[in-house]
Design an enzyme around this catalytic site. Structure first.
Site, PDB file in Angstrom:
ATOM      1  N   ASP A  21      38.634  30.979  40.065  1.00 25.78           N
ATOM      2  CA  ASP A  21      37.961  29.794  39.523  1.00 25.78           C
ATOM      3  C   ASP A  21      38.538  28.569  40.213  1.00 25.78           C
ATOM      4  OD1 ASP A  21      36.237  30.989  37.453  1.00 25.78           O
ATOM      5  OD2 ASP A  21      38.138  31.692  36.660  1.00 25.78           O
ATOM      6  N   MET A  36      40.410  34.198  28.357  1.00 27.92           N
ATOM      7  CA  MET A  36      39.376  34.484  27.353  1.00 27.92           C
ATOM      8  C   MET A  36      39.374  35.992  27.058  1.00 27.92           C
ATOM      9  SD  MET A  36      36.385  31.722  27.916  1.00 27.92           S
ATOM     10  CE  MET A  36      35.522  32.485  29.255  1.00 27.92           C
ATOM     11  N   GLY A  55      43.616  40.620  37.659  1.00 29.43           N
ATOM     12  CA  GLY A  55      43.773  39.203  37.997  1.00 29.43           C
ATOM     13  C   GLY A  55      44.619  38.487  36.950  1.00 29.43           C
ATOM     14  N   HIS A  56      44.266  38.688  35.658  1.00 26.67           N
ATOM     15  CA  HIS A  56      45.053  38.073  34.584  1.00 26.67           C
ATOM     16  C   HIS A  56      46.489  38.606  34.602  1.00 26.67           C
ATOM     17  CE1 HIS A  56      40.911  38.130  32.660  1.00 26.67           C
ATOM     18  NE2 HIS A  56      41.213  36.854  32.613  1.00 26.67           N
TER      19      HIS A  56
HETATM   20  O1  PAF Z   1      39.442  30.736  33.063  1.00 31.02           O
HETATM   21  C1  PAF Z   1      39.244  30.993  31.857  1.00 31.02           C
HETATM   22  O2  PAF Z   1      39.337  32.130  31.416  1.00 31.02           O
HETATM   23  C2  PAF Z   1      38.876  29.848  30.910  1.00 31.02           C
HETATM   24  O3  PAF Z   1      38.062  28.920  31.539  1.00 31.02           O
HETATM   25  C3  PAF Z   1      40.098  29.176  30.276  1.00 31.02           C
HETATM   26  C4  PAF Z   1      40.970  28.482  31.310  1.00 31.02           C
HETATM   27  C5  PAF Z   1      40.924  30.197  29.512  1.00 31.02           C
HETATM   28  C6  PAF Z   1      39.635  28.103  29.280  1.00 31.02           C
HETATM   29  O4  PAF Z   1      38.851  28.650  28.271  1.00 31.02           O
END
Ligand code: PAF
Length: 280
Positions: free
Chosen positions: A150, A30, A36-37
């Site tokens: 998550d 998002m 992390g990303h």
């Molecule tokens: O983890 C996230 O950023 C969101 O839940 C995702 C997987 C991109 C779905 O909108």
């Protein structure tokens, strides 16, 4: 070095996707990217020939009371970080592309969405599984990358992929933490300096439960109490839940006899933070 290609519409995505070297990996996000990303992007770059990153703030996974407009955004910075990390293609669909006016099909995973995050955020996982299915269908990756922070989301997505025979391997990376232990999250930017300090109580309480487990404690209630007690010592923290659950089903355990997940959600002011540790 690759030049990051940027697309918005489905036709642009499909044109670009059709000539990408295989295999293709997808990192759904998002935006407002943090380490992390980027660890997911870096791992994908090592494992697949082309790395697609999607940035879409998915309105259907936010509750009506959540402030969707306030969700942090910085597309220019995100694109620069992705270029540096070696991603191939950035897809930034608009809400109208993902949810056209006549949209009426939802993906609903049942039992595993009921406890923990599902119990506290009704409708959240329906939004997540629907958008992730749409991202998977549009990009058609062989692998998709998600962060372990998550953990419940990962369990739900793995269940969905199995149930719907999606030919996609789900890859997870460990939580990336700040030096002082706070799990990285786009939501950390909402914290004021006092809340930022107080937020350390999440990782501290998980570490205390983990070390008690490592010393041989197997009673799940004892671990939950240790975490609750530490969270409750912090006046700025409001505990929403602590859990010690079976890693696969996310059902609460009484005795820890197999892989388990200790996890929690805690409010610091208006900001809701989650964190977890896997007990192997
Ligand atoms: O983890 C996230 O950023 C969101 O839940 C995702 C997987 C991109 C779905 O909108």
């Amino acid at each position: 070095m690759n030049v990051l290609q940027k697309v918005t519409t489905l036709n642009e995505l499909w044109d670009a996707r059709s000539i990408l070297p295989e295999p293709v990996g997808l990192v759904p996000t998002m935006g407002f990217l943090h380490e992390g990303h980027l660890s997911l992007v870096k791992r994908a770059c090592e494992e697949v020939a082309s790395v697609v990153v999607s940035i879409f703030i998915n309105p259907t996974q936010f509750a009506p009371t959540d402030d969707l407009e306030a969700y942090p955004r910085n597309l220019e910075r995100d694109a620069a970080l992705l270029q540096e990390s070696g991603a191939t293609l950035l897809w930034t669909p608009t809400p109208e592309i993902i949810y056209p006016p006549d949209f009426q099909t939802w993906v609903d995973v049942e039992e595993i969405t009921k406890p923990l995050e599902g119990a506290k955020r009704p409708g959240h996982f329906r939004g997540v599984t629907t958008v992730v299915t749409k991202l998977f269908n549009a990009v058609q990756p062989q692998k998709a990358y998600f962060g372990q922070k998550d953990a419940h989301q990962v369990a739900v997505i793995c269940q969905m992929v199995r149930d719907l025979n999606m030919p996609i391997e789900i890859v997870t990376n460990p939580i990336i933490r700040e030096r002082d232990g706070l799990a990285m999250s786009s939501r950390n930017t909402y914290l004021n300096p006092e809340e930022r300090r107080a937020a350390l109580v999440l990782s501290k309480s998980l570490a205390a439960a983990q070390s008690t487990y490592e010393k041989g404690e197997r009673d799940a209630t004892t671990l939950r109490r240790i975490m609750e007690k530490i969270i409750n010592t912090e006046p700025l923290a409001r505990l929403e839940y602590v859990s010690c659950a079976d890693y696969d089903t996310l059902e609460e355990m009484s005795i820890i006899s197999k892989k388990a997940l200790i996890s929690m959600a805690v409010y610091l002011g208006k900001t809701r933070l989650i964190d977890n540790v896997v007990l192997e």
